[in-house]
Design a protein around this motif. Structure first.
Motif, PDB file in Angstrom:
ATOM      1  N   LEU A  76       6.530  -2.883   3.246  1.00 32.30           N
ATOM      2  CA  LEU A  76       6.619  -1.494   2.632  1.00 32.30           C
ATOM      3  C   LEU A  76       7.904  -0.922   2.146  1.00 32.30           C
ATOM      4  O   LEU A  76       8.066   0.144   1.295  1.00 32.30           O
ATOM      5  N   SER A  77       9.312  -1.439   2.733  1.00 29.05           N
ATOM      6  CA  SER A  77      10.676  -0.814   2.477  1.00 29.05           C
ATOM      7  C   SER A  77      11.172  -1.924   1.414  1.00 29.05           C
ATOM      8  O   SER A  77      11.950  -1.548   0.657  1.00 29.05           O
ATOM      9  N   THR A  78      10.544  -3.040   1.105  1.00 30.65           N
ATOM     10  CA  THR A  78      10.950  -4.096   0.346  1.00 30.65           C
ATOM     11  C   THR A  78      10.359  -4.202  -1.299  1.00 30.65           C
ATOM     12  O   THR A  78      10.965  -4.435  -2.171  1.00 30.65           O
ATOM     13  N   LEU A  79       8.898  -3.924  -1.005  1.00 29.21           N
ATOM     14  CA  LEU A  79       8.216  -4.171  -2.230  1.00 29.21           C
ATOM     15  C   LEU A  79       7.595  -2.915  -2.731  1.00 29.21           C
ATOM     16  O   LEU A  79       7.509  -2.004  -1.859  1.00 29.21           O
ATOM     17  N   GLU A  80       6.945  -2.979  -3.988  1.00 31.96           N
ATOM     18  CA  GLU A  80       6.298  -1.743  -4.386  1.00 31.96           C
ATOM     19  C   GLU A  80       4.972  -1.928  -5.030  1.00 31.96           C
ATOM     20  O   GLU A  80       4.631  -3.193  -5.267  1.00 31.96           O
ATOM     21  N   GLY A  81       4.238  -1.099  -5.124  1.00 30.37           N
ATOM     22  CA  GLY A  81       2.702  -1.147  -5.629  1.00 30.37           C
ATOM     23  C   GLY A  81       1.771  -2.196  -5.000  1.00 30.37           C
ATOM     24  O   GLY A  81       1.742  -2.384  -3.805  1.00 30.37           O
ATOM     25  N   LEU A  82       1.040  -2.969  -6.025  1.00 27.23           N
ATOM     26  CA  LEU A  82       0.083  -3.900  -5.556  1.00 27.23           C
ATOM     27  C   LEU A  82       0.838  -5.144  -4.703  1.00 27.23           C
ATOM     28  O   LEU A  82       0.256  -5.555  -3.764  1.00 27.23           O
ATOM     29  N   GLN A  83       2.119  -5.390  -5.103  1.00 24.47           N
ATOM     30  CA  GLN A  83       2.849  -6.564  -4.262  1.00 24.47           C
ATOM     31  C   GLN A  83       2.924  -6.064  -3.070  1.00 24.47           C
ATOM     32  O   GLN A  83       2.873  -7.028  -2.059  1.00 24.47           O
ATOM     33  N   ALA A 137       0.251   1.554   1.571  1.00 25.65           N
ATOM     34  CA  ALA A 137       0.590   0.890   0.468  1.00 25.65           C
ATOM     35  C   ALA A 137      -0.199   1.125  -0.680  1.00 25.65           C
ATOM     36  O   ALA A 137       0.184   1.029  -1.764  1.00 25.65           O
ATOM     37  N   ILE A 138      -1.646   1.565  -0.479  1.00 30.10           N
ATOM     38  CA  ILE A 138      -2.191   2.009  -1.256  1.00 30.10           C
ATOM     39  C   ILE A 138      -1.909   3.290  -1.998  1.00 30.10           C
ATOM     40  O   ILE A 138      -1.768   3.204  -3.356  1.00 30.10           O
ATOM     41  N   ARG A 139      -1.464   4.144  -1.014  1.00 32.11           N
ATOM     42  CA  ARG A 139      -1.106   5.273  -1.736  1.00 32.11           C
ATOM     43  C   ARG A 139       0.317   5.155  -2.585  1.00 32.11           C
ATOM     44  O   ARG A 139       0.476   5.723  -3.733  1.00 32.11           O
ATOM     45  N   GLN A 142      -0.957   3.865  -5.907  1.00 33.01           N
ATOM     46  CA  GLN A 142      -1.252   5.015  -6.509  1.00 33.01           C
ATOM     47  C   GLN A 142      -0.303   5.668  -7.331  1.00 33.01           C
ATOM     48  O   GLN A 142      -0.309   6.122  -8.578  1.00 33.01           O
ATOM     49  N   GLU A 143       0.786   6.015  -6.389  1.00 29.69           N
ATOM     50  CA  GLU A 143       1.845   6.984  -7.067  1.00 29.69           C
ATOM     51  C   GLU A 143       2.524   6.433  -8.148  1.00 29.69           C
ATOM     52  O   GLU A 143       3.170   6.776  -8.922  1.00 29.69           O
ATOM     53  N   LYS A 144       2.757   4.926  -7.863  1.00 34.88           N
ATOM     54  CA  LYS A 144       3.444   3.962  -9.123  1.00 34.88           C
ATOM     55  C   LYS A 144       2.458   3.796 -10.136  1.00 34.88           C
ATOM     56  O   LYS A 144       2.884   3.568 -11.317  1.00 34.88           O
ATOM     57  N   GLY A 145       1.233   4.136 -10.041  1.00 38.99           N
ATOM     58  CA  GLY A 145       0.322   4.005 -11.255  1.00 38.99           C
ATOM     59  C   GLY A 145      -0.466   2.741 -11.389  1.00 38.99           C
ATOM     60  O   GLY A 145      -0.911   2.327 -12.220  1.00 38.99           O
ATOM     61  N   ASP A 146      -0.510   2.032 -10.268  1.00 36.04           N
ATOM     62  CA  ASP A 146      -0.855   0.556 -10.345  1.00 36.04           C
ATOM     63  C   ASP A 146      -2.473   0.591  -9.801  1.00 36.04           C
ATOM     64  O   ASP A 146      -3.267   0.052 -10.362  1.00 36.04           O
ATOM     65  N   LEU A 147      -2.892   1.738  -9.029  1.00 36.08           N
ATOM     66  CA  LEU A 147      -4.261   1.764  -8.476  1.00 36.08           C
ATOM     67  C   LEU A 147      -4.947   2.915  -8.888  1.00 36.08           C
ATOM     68  O   LEU A 147      -4.194   3.804  -9.027  1.00 36.08           O
TER      69      LEU A 147
END
Length: 215
Positions: A76-83, A137-139, A142-147
């Protein structure tokens, strides 16, 4: 001057050795003697930290939960979005020796917890923490625009964890399913079904050896 022993660290090391043994021979065949041989400490030293085999296995369960929680926090601290979401989900799948051991010891205690209320409550707390990490991670995705923004993170997190545990259970019982899972995890395929159209389209352009359909 006697050497100062970090008892918490020693317990973690013993439990890590237990997980190594469990990956090789399973929970039923994991013994204090086997853990002593793997760790390099005597059975007497292990007996100082764990009163019996059941206590040692319980220590292994808690160590597995600790490793899993640390993994989720790190993703959660090193990756973003779907990754991040995919990595958190795959952290609980038997994709390598350590995760294989963790699945084995968790599933062993899942069965035990059905008849032991105190143990059930402890495992429930692990599952609650896992669902929270997945929902977070889902939220973030969503904030990143991936979901898709309308998805309910709490509900989807429970569904995805059910998918993960179902895949892991079949893999534990069927060597061919385990080999297939370790060759190519299907988690990415299913997570991307929740993605926004642009993200899903990009993913469909990537060859998927598990779910590829031949016309």
């Amino acid at each position: 001057m006697p050497r100062i022993v970090d008892h918490d660290e020693r317990r973690r090391q013993i439990c890590d050795a237990l997980l190594d043994v469990t990956a090789e021979v399973g929970v039923a065949s994991a013994t204090i003697r086997g853990v002593a041989e793997r760790s390099g400490w005597s059975t007497g030293v292990i007996g100082h930290f764990f009163k019996n085999r059941k206590d040692l296995l319980l220590g292994g369960l808690r160590r597995a939960a600790e490793i899993h929680s640390e993994h989720n926090t790190r993703m959660l601290s090193t990756l973003e979005g779907l990754q991040a979401l995919e990595s958190i989900l795959e952290g609980a799948m038997p994709l390598d020796r350590r995760r294989l051991a963790m699945c084995r010891i968790f599933f062993f205690f899942y069965a035990e917890a059905m008849c032991d209320e105190q143990l059930r409550l402890e495992i429930e707390s692990y599952l609650v923490g896992w669902r929270r990490s997945v929902a977070r991670a889902i939220r973030q995705a969503q904030e990143k625009g991936d979901l898709q923004p309308h998805l309910d993170a709490r509900s989807i997190s429970a569904d995805l964890i059910g998918l993960v545990e179902g895949l892991a259970t079949h893999a534990m019982l069927d060597p061919s399913a385990l080999a297939r899972l370790q060759e190519f995890s299907p988690i990415r395929f299913w997570v991307r079904r929740l993605a926004l159209p642009s993200e899903a389209a990009r993913d469909d352009a990537i060859s998927d050896p598990v779910h590829q359909v031949v016309a």
